[in-house]
Motif scaffolding. Structure first.
Motif, PDB file in Angstrom:
ATOM      1  N   ASP A 231       0.830  -1.163  -0.148  1.00 37.59           N
ATOM      2  CA  ASP A 231      -0.005  -0.054   0.027  1.00 37.59           C
ATOM      3  C   ASP A 231       0.699   1.297  -0.072  1.00 37.59           C
ATOM      4  O   ASP A 231       0.412   2.357  -0.657  1.00 37.59           O
ATOM      5  CB  ASP A 231      -0.983  -0.072   1.308  1.00 37.59           C
ATOM      6  CG  ASP A 231      -2.133  -0.897   1.038  1.00 37.59           C
ATOM      7  OD1 ASP A 231      -2.216  -1.604  -0.083  1.00 37.59           O
ATOM      8  OD2 ASP A 231      -2.972  -0.875   1.950  1.00 37.59           O
ATOM      9  N   ARG A 235       1.111   3.813  -3.299  1.00 36.55           N
ATOM     10  CA  ARG A 235       0.500   5.168  -3.022  1.00 36.55           C
ATOM     11  C   ARG A 235       1.671   6.117  -3.444  1.00 36.55           C
ATOM     12  O   ARG A 235       1.365   7.091  -4.026  1.00 36.55           O
ATOM     13  CB  ARG A 235       0.276   5.359  -1.591  1.00 36.55           C
ATOM     14  CG  ARG A 235      -0.347   6.593  -1.139  1.00 36.55           C
ATOM     15  CD  ARG A 235      -0.730   6.791   0.209  1.00 36.55           C
ATOM     16  NE  ARG A 235      -2.167   5.928   0.259  1.00 36.55           N
ATOM     17  CZ  ARG A 235      -3.229   6.549   0.195  1.00 36.55           C
ATOM     18  NH1 ARG A 235      -3.347   7.896  -0.309  1.00 36.55           N
ATOM     19  NH2 ARG A 235      -4.452   5.846   0.312  1.00 36.55           N
ATOM     20  N   ARG A 236       3.086   5.735  -3.158  1.00 42.15           N
ATOM     21  CA  ARG A 236       4.135   6.686  -3.625  1.00 42.15           C
ATOM     22  C   ARG A 236       3.973   6.576  -5.339  1.00 42.15           C
ATOM     23  O   ARG A 236       4.297   7.653  -5.661  1.00 42.15           O
ATOM     24  CB  ARG A 236       5.372   5.977  -3.196  1.00 42.15           C
ATOM     25  CG  ARG A 236       6.604   6.470  -3.697  1.00 42.15           C
ATOM     26  CD  ARG A 236       7.020   7.698  -2.442  1.00 42.15           C
ATOM     27  NE  ARG A 236       8.360   8.117  -2.884  1.00 42.15           N
ATOM     28  CZ  ARG A 236       8.777   8.599  -3.711  1.00 42.15           C
ATOM     29  NH1 ARG A 236       8.327   9.166  -4.714  1.00 42.15           N
ATOM     30  NH2 ARG A 236      10.175   8.790  -3.888  1.00 42.15           N
ATOM     31  N   CYS A 238       1.519   6.182  -7.237  1.00 43.13           N
ATOM     32  CA  CYS A 238       0.142   6.892  -7.763  1.00 43.13           C
ATOM     33  C   CYS A 238       0.302   8.473  -7.458  1.00 43.13           C
ATOM     34  O   CYS A 238      -0.137   9.286  -8.102  1.00 43.13           O
ATOM     35  CB  CYS A 238      -1.065   6.359  -7.077  1.00 43.13           C
ATOM     36  SG  CYS A 238      -1.377   4.545  -7.700  1.00 43.13           S
ATOM     37  N   GLU A 239       0.877   8.775  -6.297  1.00 40.50           N
ATOM     38  CA  GLU A 239       1.112  10.444  -5.926  1.00 40.50           C
ATOM     39  C   GLU A 239       1.913  10.867  -6.888  1.00 40.50           C
ATOM     40  O   GLU A 239       1.754  11.924  -7.488  1.00 40.50           O
ATOM     41  CB  GLU A 239       1.643  10.287  -4.553  1.00 40.50           C
ATOM     42  CG  GLU A 239       0.573   9.960  -3.398  1.00 40.50           C
ATOM     43  CD  GLU A 239       1.345  10.154  -1.899  1.00 40.50           C
ATOM     44  OE1 GLU A 239       2.590  10.034  -2.048  1.00 40.50           O
ATOM     45  OE2 GLU A 239       0.561  10.079  -0.981  1.00 40.50           O
ATOM     46  N   THR A 240       2.884  10.224  -7.185  1.00 39.18           N
ATOM     47  CA  THR A 240       3.841  11.132  -8.268  1.00 39.18           C
ATOM     48  C   THR A 240       3.240  11.144  -9.653  1.00 39.18           C
ATOM     49  O   THR A 240       3.476  12.245 -10.506  1.00 39.18           O
ATOM     50  CB  THR A 240       4.959  10.212  -8.400  1.00 39.18           C
ATOM     51  OG1 THR A 240       5.718   9.802  -7.037  1.00 39.18           O
ATOM     52  CG2 THR A 240       6.152  10.793  -9.295  1.00 39.18           C
ATOM     53  N   CYS A 242      -0.207  11.087 -10.191  1.00 38.28           N
ATOM     54  CA  CYS A 242      -1.195  12.257 -10.350  1.00 38.28           C
ATOM     55  C   CYS A 242      -0.584  13.685 -10.212  1.00 38.28           C
ATOM     56  O   CYS A 242      -1.280  14.585 -10.495  1.00 38.28           O
ATOM     57  CB  CYS A 242      -2.190  12.124  -8.990  1.00 38.28           C
ATOM     58  SG  CYS A 242      -3.142  10.174  -9.561  1.00 38.28           S
ATOM     59  N   GLY A 243       0.597  13.748  -9.691  1.00 39.38           N
ATOM     60  CA  GLY A 243       1.191  15.069  -9.495  1.00 39.38           C
ATOM     61  C   GLY A 243       1.779  15.581 -10.705  1.00 39.38           C
ATOM     62  O   GLY A 243       2.054  16.902 -11.072  1.00 39.38           O
ATOM     63  N   ASP A 244       1.853  14.738 -11.797  1.00 38.42           N
ATOM     64  CA  ASP A 244       2.378  15.070 -12.976  1.00 38.42           C
ATOM     65  C   ASP A 244       1.332  14.971 -14.247  1.00 38.42           C
ATOM     66  O   ASP A 244       1.915  15.434 -15.300  1.00 38.42           O
ATOM     67  CB  ASP A 244       3.555  13.915 -13.500  1.00 38.42           C
ATOM     68  CG  ASP A 244       4.616  14.378 -14.406  1.00 38.42           C
ATOM     69  OD1 ASP A 244       5.233  15.253 -14.170  1.00 38.42           O
ATOM     70  OD2 ASP A 244       4.458  13.933 -15.663  1.00 38.42           O
ATOM     71  N   PHE A 278      -6.638   4.393  -4.514  1.00 34.87           N
ATOM     72  CA  PHE A 278      -6.068   5.563  -4.203  1.00 34.87           C
ATOM     73  C   PHE A 278      -6.867   6.576  -5.368  1.00 34.87           C
ATOM     74  O   PHE A 278      -7.002   7.552  -5.069  1.00 34.87           O
ATOM     75  CB  PHE A 278      -4.511   5.500  -4.715  1.00 34.87           C
ATOM     76  CG  PHE A 278      -4.048   6.710  -4.770  1.00 34.87           C
ATOM     77  CD1 PHE A 278      -3.162   7.172  -3.756  1.00 34.87           C
ATOM     78  CD2 PHE A 278      -4.031   7.592  -6.053  1.00 34.87           C
ATOM     79  CE1 PHE A 278      -2.546   8.582  -3.855  1.00 34.87           C
ATOM     80  CE2 PHE A 278      -3.241   8.891  -6.202  1.00 34.87           C
ATOM     81  CZ  PHE A 278      -2.590   9.268  -5.076  1.00 34.87           C
ATOM     82  N   GLU A 281     -10.245   7.571  -4.005  1.00 31.47           N
ATOM     83  CA  GLU A 281     -10.156   8.715  -2.960  1.00 31.47           C
ATOM     84  C   GLU A 281     -10.175  10.023  -3.798  1.00 31.47           C
ATOM     85  O   GLU A 281     -10.320  11.072  -3.156  1.00 31.47           O
ATOM     86  CB  GLU A 281      -8.899   8.381  -2.041  1.00 31.47           C
ATOM     87  CG  GLU A 281      -9.107   7.113  -1.533  1.00 31.47           C
ATOM     88  CD  GLU A 281      -7.796   6.669  -0.508  1.00 31.47           C
ATOM     89  OE1 GLU A 281      -6.706   7.661  -0.759  1.00 31.47           O
ATOM     90  OE2 GLU A 281      -7.667   5.616   0.117  1.00 31.47           O
ATOM     91  N   ARG A 282      -9.498  10.011  -4.930  1.00 35.01           N
ATOM     92  CA  ARG A 282      -9.220  11.313  -5.514  1.00 35.01           C
ATOM     93  C   ARG A 282     -10.371  11.570  -6.411  1.00 35.01           C
ATOM     94  O   ARG A 282     -10.201  12.461  -7.486  1.00 35.01           O
ATOM     95  CB  ARG A 282      -7.719  11.687  -6.012  1.00 35.01           C
ATOM     96  CG  ARG A 282      -6.849  11.802  -4.910  1.00 35.01           C
ATOM     97  CD  ARG A 282      -5.460  11.297  -5.207  1.00 35.01           C
ATOM     98  NE  ARG A 282      -4.588  11.501  -4.049  1.00 35.01           N
ATOM     99  CZ  ARG A 282      -4.687  10.770  -2.972  1.00 35.01           C
ATOM    100  NH1 ARG A 282      -5.364   9.987  -2.696  1.00 35.01           N
ATOM    101  NH2 ARG A 282      -3.804  11.148  -1.987  1.00 35.01           N
TER     102      ARG A 282
END
Length: 331
Positions: A231, A235-236, A238-240, A242-244, A278, A281-282
């Motif tokens: 998890d 998540r790490r 997916c965060e990267t 979605c930040g791009d 993930f 959640e967004r």
């Protein structure tokens, strides 16, 4: 090093022989075995051609067939096919409507595909789409920037379906260029790659480490971090991702979890569950999913997450029938 092979020098050629024998309903060798093409080509359809080094199977040869690629050429392990191979694929696959070449963004691939296109420009109408979905090399000043990785499958499937519908060369080029900007991928590895020619791994990790941002040629990533739970790792990634990438109005998402060669299906599905949660959640609507080992780095124990933001037309093209060795559905 123990591998199921005879010699490192003959491994690729013998593997290609086995692939063609196993999938004769879809593919045949081209002239002098320089490429693999569809057994049944469609007259006056734009030919979709791709290729790259061996070691990424089933990409690209596993995607040759109805609704996807018309031909693919394979170089030595992690090495671009030669211009001669690419020209052979063009000559074999062009049935009168021209060729669209899908090229991963690596210096060797770009150079050899461009050279091949220049050499036959007087005989064939051609365009190229450069795939650059890997976010981890963006902006670091190495080579051409973003690499083409697992998102290449998404581009090949959608363009292949559009070509099957009879779209013209310039329309396919437009679809591919626009789509490439809405696909992002990031990978992680728990081990390096064992390269047959050198009998060495590309990088080594201890039991407490993982490599973030790896490429599909066994390259190390941008950072070495402490190993954690699935998890946390997913998540790490997916965060990267979605930040791009920004979510265009009305876009629908395809979420693709890809195994890099040494990761079992149970772990890939576990990772998909984490990635899907993930995105939920967004409020990112996941309309389509793909999970499996499709774009590999030989025996790398790792995975990548790809997010593709698609239009309604692209969703329809993704859903279109496909019949290849590695990807098949009827609707």
């Amino acid at each position: 090093m123990k591998k199921f092979m005879n010699t490192a020098e003959t491994m690729v050629a013998e593997s290609m022989e086995g692939f063609v024998r196993a999938h004769q309903e879809f593919v045949v060798f081209g002239a002098e075995r320089k490429c693999i093409r569809r057994r049944h080509l469609t007259p006056n359809k734009v030919a979709i051609i791709s290729g790259g080094g061996a070691g990424h199977e089933p990409m690209h040869i596993g995607f040759v067939g109805k609704g996807m690629l018309d031909a693919a050429c394979v170089g030595h392990i992690f090495t671009s096919p030669t211009p001669s191979q690419i020209i052979s694929a063009i000559e074999e696959a062009d049935t009168g409507a021209g060729c669209l070449l899908i090229v991963k963004n690596y210096d060797g691939d770009i150079m050899n595909f461009e050279m091949a296109m220049e050499m036959v420009a007087d005989r064939h109408r051609m365009e190229a789409v450069i795939v650059s979905d890997d976010i981890e090399t963006a902006g670091i000043g190495q080579g051409r920037g973003r690499r083409g990785v697992a998102g290449t499958l998404v581009v090949e499937k959608i363009i292949g379906a559009a070509a099957e519908r009879g779209m013209a060369l310039h329309e396919l080029k437009r679809i591919g260029d626009r789509l490439n900007g809405r696909v992002r991928t990031m990978g992680v590895a728990l081990s390096g790659v064992t390269v047959p020619q050198t009998q060495r791994t590309t990088f080594s990790l201890n039991a407490a480490e993982m490599e973030m941002g790896v490429g599909i040629h066994g390259e190390p990533g941008h950072s070495r971090e402490y190993f954690s739970t699935s998890d946390v790792i997913v998540r790490r990634l997916c965060e990267t991702i979605c930040g791009d990438i920004s979510m265009p109005p009305g876009a629908k998402a395809l979420l693709f979890v890809n195994g890099l060669g040494g990761t079992p299906p149970a772990e890939l599905y576990l990772a998909y569950d984490a990635a899907h949660r993930f995105m939920e959640e967004r409020s990112i609507p996941i309309e389509r999913a793909l999970v499996g080992t499709y774009v590999t780095s030989l025996d790398m124990q790792g995975l990548s997450v790809t997010l593709a933001l698609l239009t309604d037309e692209e969703i329809s093209l993704w859903d279109s029938p496909v019949a290849t060795a590695a990807l098949r559905w009827s609707s």
